[in-house]
Design an enzyme around this catalytic site. Structure first.
Site, PDB file in Angstrom:
ATOM      1  N   HIS A 307       0.852  -1.187   0.000  1.00 46.80           N
ATOM      2  CA  HIS A 307       0.000   0.000   0.000  1.00 46.80           C
ATOM      3  C   HIS A 307       0.882   1.228   0.000  1.00 46.80           C
ATOM      4  CE1 HIS A 307      -3.128   2.843   1.082  1.00 46.80           C
ATOM      5  NE2 HIS A 307      -3.971   1.924   0.675  1.00 46.80           N
ATOM      6  N   ASP A 364      -7.981  -5.095  -0.179  1.00 39.68           N
ATOM      7  CA  ASP A 364      -8.486  -5.912  -1.284  1.00 39.68           C
ATOM      8  C   ASP A 364      -8.158  -7.385  -1.143  1.00 39.68           C
ATOM      9  OD1 ASP A 364      -9.750  -3.951  -2.721  1.00 39.68           O
ATOM     10  OD2 ASP A 364      -7.876  -3.243  -3.600  1.00 39.68           O
TER      11      ASP A 364
HETATM   12  N1  ACO Z   1       4.232  -7.682  -4.857  1.00 37.37           N
HETATM   13  C1  ACO Z   1       5.584  -7.699  -4.995  1.00 37.37           C
HETATM   14  N2  ACO Z   1       6.374  -6.624  -4.813  1.00 37.37           N
HETATM   15  C2  ACO Z   1       5.775  -5.466  -4.476  1.00 37.37           C
HETATM   16  C3  ACO Z   1       4.365  -5.360  -4.310  1.00 37.37           C
HETATM   17  C4  ACO Z   1       3.600  -6.535  -4.504  1.00 37.37           C
HETATM   18  N3  ACO Z   1       2.280  -6.512  -4.351  1.00 37.37           N
HETATM   19  N4  ACO Z   1       4.048  -4.105  -3.988  1.00 37.37           N
HETATM   20  C5  ACO Z   1       5.196  -3.413  -3.951  1.00 37.37           C
HETATM   21  N5  ACO Z   1       6.243  -4.238  -4.233  1.00 37.37           N
HETATM   22  C6  ACO Z   1       7.669  -3.893  -4.220  1.00 37.37           C
HETATM   23  C7  ACO Z   1       8.057  -3.101  -5.448  1.00 37.37           C
HETATM   24  O1  ACO Z   1       8.484  -3.933  -6.504  1.00 37.37           O
HETATM   25  C8  ACO Z   1       9.153  -2.231  -4.908  1.00 37.37           C
HETATM   26  O2  ACO Z   1      10.299  -3.020  -4.795  1.00 37.37           O
HETATM   27  P1  ACO Z   1      11.782  -2.365  -4.999  1.00 37.37           P
HETATM   28  O3  ACO Z   1      11.918  -1.359  -3.906  1.00 37.37           O
HETATM   29  O4  ACO Z   1      12.712  -3.517  -4.897  1.00 37.37           O
HETATM   30  O5  ACO Z   1      11.757  -1.751  -6.369  1.00 37.37           O
HETATM   31  C9  ACO Z   1       8.687  -1.899  -3.483  1.00 37.37           C
HETATM   32  O6  ACO Z   1       7.866  -3.019  -3.109  1.00 37.37           O
HETATM   33  C10 ACO Z   1       7.890  -0.610  -3.366  1.00 37.37           C
HETATM   34  O7  ACO Z   1       6.805  -0.667  -4.289  1.00 37.37           O
HETATM   35  P2  ACO Z   1       6.215   0.579  -5.056  1.00 37.37           P
HETATM   36  O8  ACO Z   1       5.536   0.105  -6.296  1.00 37.37           O
HETATM   37  O9  ACO Z   1       7.285   1.631  -5.191  1.00 37.37           O
HETATM   38  O10 ACO Z   1       5.160   1.102  -4.004  1.00 37.37           O
HETATM   39  P3  ACO Z   1       3.990   2.085  -4.309  1.00 37.37           P
HETATM   40  O11 ACO Z   1       3.681   2.764  -3.032  1.00 37.37           O
HETATM   41  O12 ACO Z   1       4.288   2.940  -5.497  1.00 37.37           O
HETATM   42  O13 ACO Z   1       2.787   1.118  -4.746  1.00 37.37           O
HETATM   43  C11 ACO Z   1       0.938  -0.351  -4.669  1.00 37.37           C
HETATM   44  C12 ACO Z   1       1.755   0.711  -3.911  1.00 37.37           C
HETATM   45  C13 ACO Z   1       0.536   0.193  -6.046  1.00 37.37           C
HETATM   46  C14 ACO Z   1      -0.344  -0.606  -3.870  1.00 37.37           C
HETATM   47  C15 ACO Z   1       1.781  -1.654  -4.798  1.00 37.37           C
HETATM   48  O14 ACO Z   1       2.101  -2.135  -3.526  1.00 37.37           O
HETATM   49  C16 ACO Z   1       1.065  -2.723  -5.630  1.00 37.37           C
HETATM   50  O15 ACO Z   1       1.166  -2.700  -6.855  1.00 37.37           O
HETATM   51  N6  ACO Z   1       0.309  -3.664  -4.953  1.00 37.37           N
HETATM   52  C17 ACO Z   1      -0.446  -4.669  -5.677  1.00 37.37           C
HETATM   53  C18 ACO Z   1      -1.754  -4.078  -6.172  1.00 37.37           C
HETATM   54  C19 ACO Z   1      -2.751  -3.830  -5.066  1.00 37.37           C
HETATM   55  O16 ACO Z   1      -2.990  -4.690  -4.215  1.00 37.37           O
HETATM   56  N7  ACO Z   1      -3.374  -2.643  -5.104  1.00 37.37           N
HETATM   57  C20 ACO Z   1      -4.418  -2.264  -4.149  1.00 37.37           C
HETATM   58  C21 ACO Z   1      -3.930  -1.192  -3.232  1.00 37.37           C
HETATM   59  S1  ACO Z   1      -5.174  -0.804  -2.045  1.00 37.37           S
HETATM   60  C22 ACO Z   1      -6.228   0.169  -2.892  1.00 37.37           C
HETATM   61  O17 ACO Z   1      -5.947   0.868  -3.815  1.00 37.37           O
HETATM   62  C23 ACO Z   1      -7.598   0.120  -2.458  1.00 37.37           C
END
Ligand code: ACO
Length: 428
Positions: A307, A364
């Site tokens: 998140h 979610d």
């Molecule tokens: N699975 C694997 N790796 C992940 C995940 C995941 N679900 N989420 C983040 N990471 C990793 C990234 O690859 C990144 O790794 P790095 O530092 O080695 O490059 C690190 O964790 C940080 O991730 P970001 O994408 O920079 O975090 P951001 O805050 O931009 O994204 C997000 C948040 C979009 C929710 C992300 O965690 C994601 O894509 N999750 C899966 C989709 C999801 O469940 N979305 C619902 C969110 S809740 C809502 O909107 C109601």
């Protein structure tokens, strides 16, 4: 004495005001920095940018706190109803008995939609995703209520737009579903309350009696409360941004529905089930899928994990996980997907990749499992989220208008070509 911050660049120092919120959150106010220095700030994805001040929702991602208008999400989910929470978010206080009665009755009076909406619905093929249909039907209200095109009109007009939005949302949502399965639509039964009315429109079949299961209706009510607002997320910021141009409430919310649709936002609940089903079909080898999520050469991410703001736990996920156990127990549903979800969570929470990056299950992760147990089809999961988020979008739109916020217009840093001469096609 009010706090200030100092910024030094090229030998010059600028003093900037610091804004402190109710919960002592601090922000450096850079509103006048460009006028003073010609410098803007750069923050792709607005990861560290406060786009507004807001009195609606407080969220502390490090400590897993979520409050609507000061009330904890845990208490509201346990003691309140969705309509009460909607009133709280939109008007700022919990309603008294008479206020709640009026709000409920006003909503009931406006649940029908203009018959011409059916013609718009008929134009969609049944392959249309219900979120696209929902966004379109919502926006079409600007045509049926052209007075809404002036969002500055007297407050009674704004009140009616709010009531119509709340009242018609379940009708549009259920109709979008009926369109997807090629069934005739049902009209709202106003003898029922909000969630039961929606369920009857979704599930009743022609000439067959339909009795609402109170376990299902109260579980949906709780889920809607958990989704009702979440401060300046992608869809809410979209609603505020579109509304800042003084577009109507219907078009602003329609834009929010489209923003919510994406798989990184509200679309994640659908993707979680798709992922869990794929893992089950693949023999339930969770380690393999965890490895895929960690592999930077593989685009796969663990859906329902991580998140932007919660870096400890998502309080909504905790409530939903318990609710999933309760509801599946009460309905006697045994879902192998739930076992995979629990194992996946267990393994991920012990894995250093997820621990180091502070990746926890988000709202979610378990909401899709409950929706599945309640008989909601997977392509309707994000629509359910939109029904829940509606009062939050309305509250944020209303706050933005009442605060007379300026049109949203970020800056950029240009990284393209410098000025160059046009080359005729014969010489390229
Ligand atoms: N699975 C694997 N790796 C992940 C995940 C995941 N679900 N989420 C983040 N990471 C990793 C990234 O690859 C990144 O790794 P790095 O530092 O080695 O490059 C690190 O964790 C940080 O991730 P970001 O994408 O920079 O975090 P951001 O805050 O931009 O994204 C997000 C948040 C979009 C929710 C992300 O965690 C994601 O894509 N999750 C899966 C989709 C999801 O469940 N979305 C619902 C969110 S809740 C809502 O909107 C109601």
């Amino acid at each position: 004495m009010s706090k200030t911050a100092e910024l030094s660049i090229d030998g010059k120092t600028y003093t900037l005001p610091v804004f402190t919120g109710t919960e002592n959150e601090m922000a450096i106010d850079i509103g006048k920095l460009r006028d003073q220095s010609g410098i803007v700030t750069l923050d792709p994805g607005y990861k560290n940018t406060g786009a507004t001040t807001s009195a609606i929702t407080y969220l502390d991602g490090d400590n897993g706190i979520l409050r609507y208008r000061g009330y904890s999400i845990e208490e509201l989910a346990e003691k309140s109803t969705f309509i009460e929470v909607a009133y709280l978010l939109i008007f700022g206080e919990l309603p008294g008995k008479d206020q709640l009665q009026r709000f409920r009755n006003d909503i009931k009076t406006h649940t029908l939609v203009h018959e011409d909406v059916k013609k718009i619905l008929d134009g969609f093929p049944s392959t249309a995703h219900p979120m696209g249909v929902l966004a379109s039907l919502f926006c079409s209200q600007t045509a049926f209520y052209p007075e809404s095109l002036d969002p500055n009109r007297a407050s009674e007009g704004v009140y009616m737009s709010i009531i119509r939005s709340m009242a018609k949302m379940p009708t549009f949502a259920a109709w979008a579903y009926k369109n997807a399965i090629g069934h005739p639509v049902n009209y709202p039964d106003n003898s029922l309350e909000y969630c039961s009315r929606f369920m009857k429109m979704m599930f009743a079949l022609p000439a067959e009696p339909y009795v609402v299961d109170p376990v299902i209706s109260s579980a949906i009510d709780k889920l809607l409360i958990l989704h009702a607002d979440h401060e300046q997320n992608c869809s809410t910021s979209t609603v505020r941004m579109v509304g800042s141009s003084q577009a109507s409430i219907y078009s602003s919310i329609s834009a929010g529905i489209n923003a919510l649709w994406g798989p990184l936002h509200g679309g994640a609940n659908q993707e979680v089930i798709v992922m869990l089903e794929a893992i089950a079909k693949d023999g339930g080898n969770i380690d393999k899928w965890i490895a895929k999520a960690k592999d930077k050469n593989d685009p796969f991410r663990l859906m329902g994990f991580g998140h932007r703001v919660y870096k400890n736990f998502d309080p909504r996920a905790k409530i939903i996980k318990k609710a999933a156990d309760d509801v599946l127990g009460k309905l006697g549903v045994k879902d192998p997907i739930l076992d995979i979800a629990r194992n996946l969570e267990d393994i991920a929470l012990r894995d250093s990749y997820f621990i180091e990056r502070k990746l926890y299950p988000n709202v979610d992760f378990y909401s899709g499992i409950i929706y599945r147990a309640l008989g909601i089809p997977v392509e309707m999961f994000t629509v359910m989220f939109a029904i829940g988020r509606l009062p939050g979008w309305i509250a944020q739109w209303k706050e933005m208008r009442e605060n007379k916020e300026p049109i949203g217009r970020p800056r950029q840093i240009y990284t393209g070509q410098k000025e160059r001469q046009y080359v005729p096609i014969t010489k390229r």
